[in-house]
Design a protein around this motif. Structure first.
Motif, PDB file in Angstrom:
ATOM      1  N   GLU A  16      23.900 -46.755  37.730  1.00  0.00           N
ATOM      2  CA  GLU A  16      25.289 -46.812  38.144  1.00  0.00           C
ATOM      3  C   GLU A  16      25.887 -45.548  38.622  1.00  0.00           C
ATOM      4  OE1 GLU A  16      25.200 -45.809  33.730  1.00  0.00           O
ATOM      5  OE2 GLU A  16      24.243 -47.333  35.003  1.00  0.00           O
ATOM      6  N   VAL A  17      25.352 -44.272  38.185  1.00  0.00           N
ATOM      7  CA  VAL A  17      25.632 -43.060  38.513  1.00  0.00           C
ATOM      8  C   VAL A  17      25.009 -42.752  39.975  1.00  0.00           C
ATOM      9  CG1 VAL A  17      25.696 -40.591  38.204  1.00  0.00           C
ATOM     10  CG2 VAL A  17      26.116 -42.178  36.252  1.00  0.00           C
ATOM     11  N   ASP A  19      24.001 -44.935  42.087  1.00  0.00           N
ATOM     12  CA  ASP A  19      24.756 -46.105  43.333  1.00  0.00           C
ATOM     13  C   ASP A  19      25.906 -45.453  43.646  1.00  0.00           C
ATOM     14  OD1 ASP A  19      22.358 -47.656  42.739  1.00  0.00           O
ATOM     15  OD2 ASP A  19      23.408 -48.823  41.544  1.00  0.00           O
ATOM     16  N   LYS A  20      26.705 -44.538  42.720  1.00  0.00           N
ATOM     17  CA  LYS A  20      27.949 -44.042  43.371  1.00  0.00           C
ATOM     18  C   LYS A  20      27.890 -42.942  44.185  1.00  0.00           C
ATOM     19  CE  LYS A  20      30.420 -45.216  38.972  1.00  0.00           C
ATOM     20  NZ  LYS A  20      31.047 -44.529  37.898  1.00  0.00           N
ATOM     21  N   LYS A  22      27.302 -40.590  47.215  1.00  0.00           N
ATOM     22  CA  LYS A  22      26.876 -40.524  48.442  1.00  0.00           C
ATOM     23  C   LYS A  22      26.602 -39.068  49.225  1.00  0.00           C
ATOM     24  CE  LYS A  22      28.019 -44.861  48.634  1.00  0.00           C
ATOM     25  NZ  LYS A  22      26.976 -45.688  48.050  1.00  0.00           N
TER      26      LYS A  22
END
Length: 118
Positions: A16-17, A19-20, A22
């Motif tokens: 989840e980290v 995926d955040k 960019k």
């Protein structure tokens, strides 16, 4: 002396980290690295510091820094290629100035950071 390799021993990947996150594109990161390499030279920082205060010609910068005009011209070429400074001609004299105010802000932020650590 053997170089240590750091390995994460945590068996859990926090997807989840990940995926955040960019990251900028590779080309942008490459250009940013080049930008900071240009700022990584104390002579160029001195030149920029002078140009923060006034537009100047090569002769004046050389006199201020106690360097040859050739050495200053070389550093100005690097700064110009990196789009940190611009020039204008007035007759036979070429005057240099900051390309934009972003450069002063970036250097000021660096000075603030260094001052906090002293």
């Amino acid at each position: 002396m053997k170089k240590e390799t750091l390995v994460c021993e945590c068996p859990v990947i926090h997807q989840e980290v990940i995926d955040k996150i960019k990251l900028p594109e590779e080309e942008v990161l490459y250009d940013l690295g080049d930008f900071f390499k240009i700022l990584g030279d104390s002579t160029r920082i001195k030149i920029l510091s002078a140009l923060f205060q006034s537009e100047m010609c090569v002769c004046d910068i050389a006199a201020l820094l106690g360097m040859t005009q050739s050495a200053i011209s070389h550093q100005l070429r690097v700064l110009k290629q990196g789009r940190l400074v611009k020039h204008r001609k007035d007759g036979k004299v070429v005057y240099y100035s900051l390309d934009d105010d972003h450069i002063k802000h970036i250097v000021d932020q660096g000075l603030t950071h260094i001052s906090e650590k002293r």
